[in-house]
Write an enzyme that holds these catalytic residues in place. Sequence first.
Site, PDB file in Angstrom:
ATOM      1  N   ASP A 153     -40.197  43.147   0.536  1.00 39.78           N
ATOM      2  CA  ASP A 153     -38.634  43.093   0.742  1.00 39.78           C
ATOM      3  C   ASP A 153     -38.324  41.605   0.776  1.00 39.78           C
ATOM      4  O   ASP A 153     -38.199  41.221   1.415  1.00 39.78           O
ATOM      5  CB  ASP A 153     -38.762  44.296   1.325  1.00 39.78           C
ATOM      6  CG  ASP A 153     -37.004  44.532   1.774  1.00 39.78           C
ATOM      7  OD1 ASP A 153     -36.368  44.934   0.718  1.00 39.78           O
ATOM      8  OD2 ASP A 153     -36.359  44.759   3.100  1.00 39.78           O
TER       9      ASP A 153
ATOM     10  N   GLU B 190     -38.950  43.791  -4.962  1.00 44.47           N
ATOM     11  CA  GLU B 190     -37.612  44.515  -4.984  1.00 44.47           C
ATOM     12  C   GLU B 190     -36.876  43.237  -5.999  1.00 44.47           C
ATOM     13  O   GLU B 190     -36.467  41.841  -5.218  1.00 44.47           O
ATOM     14  CB  GLU B 190     -37.648  45.208  -4.115  1.00 44.47           C
ATOM     15  CG  GLU B 190     -35.913  45.570  -3.903  1.00 44.47           C
ATOM     16  CD  GLU B 190     -35.183  46.518  -2.538  1.00 44.47           C
ATOM     17  OE1 GLU B 190     -34.704  46.038  -2.075  1.00 44.47           O
ATOM     18  OE2 GLU B 190     -36.435  47.053  -1.272  1.00 44.47           O
TER      19      GLU B 190
ATOM     20  N   ASP C 186     -37.010  45.866   7.214  1.00 44.51           N
ATOM     21  CA  ASP C 186     -38.088  45.523   5.806  1.00 44.51           C
ATOM     22  C   ASP C 186     -38.937  45.909   5.513  1.00 44.51           C
ATOM     23  O   ASP C 186     -39.666  45.494   4.266  1.00 44.51           O
ATOM     24  CB  ASP C 186     -37.924  43.929   6.352  1.00 44.51           C
ATOM     25  CG  ASP C 186     -36.259  43.526   6.464  1.00 44.51           C
ATOM     26  OD1 ASP C 186     -35.438  43.757   6.047  1.00 44.51           O
ATOM     27  OD2 ASP C 186     -35.581  44.008   7.994  1.00 44.51           O
TER      28      ASP C 186
END
Length: 185
Positions: free
Chosen positions: A21, A81, A154
Site C-alpha cells: 500500500d 495498489e 496501511d
Amino acid sequence: MQTDGRQVKTTAGGTRILGIDPGYAILGYGVIDYQANRCRLVDCGVLTTDKEMPMPARLKSLYSGLTDLILMLEPEVAAVEELFFNSNAKTAIKVGEARGAAILACANCGLPVYEYTPLQIKQALSGYGRATKEQMQELVRRVLGLERAPSPDDAADAAAAAICHANSAASLNRIERATGVAVLR
C-alpha cells in the site's frame, strides 16, 4: 493487473505474495503465503519516513527498507495498489514517487509486479467495490484467520492487496488449466 508476459511463480509449497500500500510517509506491506486456496499471514507492517526528511531521502529510505524486507521474507511476486486521488495533486505526485520507489525495489529484486486498483482489491475480498475501510479490515482478519485485523490501516490494506492477487492468480490459473490458453504469458 499487468499480464505482459510474466508468469506467476508457484511451487508445490504455494506462492509467497508481497502486498504494498504505497505512501511516502507510511508505506504498508503485507506478506502472505497462498496455498490450496488458503492465505496465511507471514508478516505485515509499515515503513515510515520522517516528515522533516527531504523527499529524495524519504524515497531512498523506502526503497532500502522494502529491499531489505524482500531479501529477508523472499516473496515470489508483488501486488501493488494503484493510486486513486481526486483532489490534491501535490500529494498524488509524492505518493506516486513513493509507489515508483516501491516498484523499483521489487523489480530490482526480481519480483514480478502486478497492479490492482482499490476497486479491484475491494471486489476481490468483498465482492463489492464500495466496501468501507472497516469492512475490508474485518475481511482481511477473517481471510487470514487472525484475532484482530493488522494494524495500522496501511498494513491491512497491503495484506488486502496480497489477498487480491492470490484470488486473481488462482482464477487465472483455473482459466488456463480449463482452456489450455496461457493467460499470464
